[in-house]
Write a protein that holds these residues in place. Structure first.
Motif, PDB file in Angstrom:
ATOM      1  N   TYR A   9      88.821  23.677  44.336  1.00 40.61           N
ATOM      2  CA  TYR A   9      89.267  23.084  45.597  1.00 40.61           C
ATOM      3  C   TYR A   9      90.649  22.441  45.426  1.00 40.61           C
ATOM      4  CZ  TYR A   9      89.568  20.067  49.638  1.00 40.61           C
ATOM      5  OH  TYR A   9      90.011  19.449  50.770  1.00 40.61           O
TER       6      TYR A   9
ATOM      7  N   TRP B 150      83.853  23.815  40.658  1.00 39.13           N
ATOM      8  CA  TRP B 150      83.942  23.957  42.112  1.00 39.13           C
ATOM      9  C   TRP B 150      85.011  23.012  42.677  1.00 39.13           C
ATOM     10  CZ3 TRP B 150      81.856  20.722  46.212  1.00 39.13           C
ATOM     11  CH2 TRP B 150      81.946  21.319  47.473  1.00 39.13           C
ATOM     12  N   LEU B 151      84.996  21.752  42.232  1.00 41.00           N
ATOM     13  CA  LEU B 151      85.982  20.789  42.715  1.00 41.00           C
ATOM     14  C   LEU B 151      87.375  21.082  42.164  1.00 41.00           C
ATOM     15  CD1 LEU B 151      83.805  17.567  42.583  1.00 41.00           C
ATOM     16  CD2 LEU B 151      84.653  18.740  44.633  1.00 41.00           C
TER      17      LEU B 151
ATOM     18  N   ALA C  56      88.897  14.782  44.951  1.00 37.89           N
ATOM     19  CA  ALA C  56      88.158  15.928  44.417  1.00 37.89           C
ATOM     20  C   ALA C  56      88.481  16.132  42.942  1.00 37.89           C
ATOM     21  CB  ALA C  56      88.487  17.191  45.214  1.00 37.89           C
TER      22      ALA C  56
ATOM     23  N   ARG D   8      93.672  24.707  45.513  1.00 41.36           N
ATOM     24  CA  ARG D   8      94.137  25.209  46.806  1.00 41.36           C
ATOM     25  C   ARG D   8      95.353  24.443  47.304  1.00 41.36           C
ATOM     26  NH1 ARG D   8      89.366  24.834  50.746  1.00 41.36           N
ATOM     27  NH2 ARG D   8      90.958  25.609  52.174  1.00 41.36           N
TER      28      ARG D   8
END
Length: 111
Positions: free
Chosen positions: A50, A46-47, A7, A53
């Motif tokens: 991710y 967006w990636l 990602a 996280r």
């Protein structure tokens, strides 16, 4: 955790494509480069979110920004004929070394 690195890699590539298109958008006055820039940045963010996280923000941002700088410089050099002087080349080499050290030797790359 390979998918987290995947990602992050795709986020970096999307950011490089977006930045390259942004340079060609002429201040968002050309439709297709502007659209590519906006979509590319949206995918990249967006990636990036991710990856955040699962990885510490300092590590993610160091890899993201370092790899982005290097790839943008390479794209500009190859496609647009922009020259890199000795100082720029040395700086890029140091960035590559820094990203490599983080990924190869840091225990903080994944939570």
């Amino acid at each position: 955790m390979l998918y987290v690195y995947g990602a992050l890699i795709v986020a970096i590539i999307a950011e490089v494509i977006a930045t390259t298109a942004l340079a060609r958008s002429v201040g968002f006055t050309k439709l297709w480069p502007s659209a590519i820039a906006i979509i590319g940045y949206a995918i990249a963010i967006w990636l990036l979110a991710y990856a955040l996280r699962f990885m510490p923000s300092g590590i993610v941002y160091a890899v993201w920004s370092g790899a982005g700088i290097v790839l943008i410089a390479v794209v500009a050099w190859i496609w647009y004929g922009q020259r890199l002087d000795t100082a720029a080349t040395a700086g890029i080499a140091l960035i590559i070394a820094g990203v490599a050290v983080i990924n190869l030797f840091s225990d903080t790359t994944l939570h």
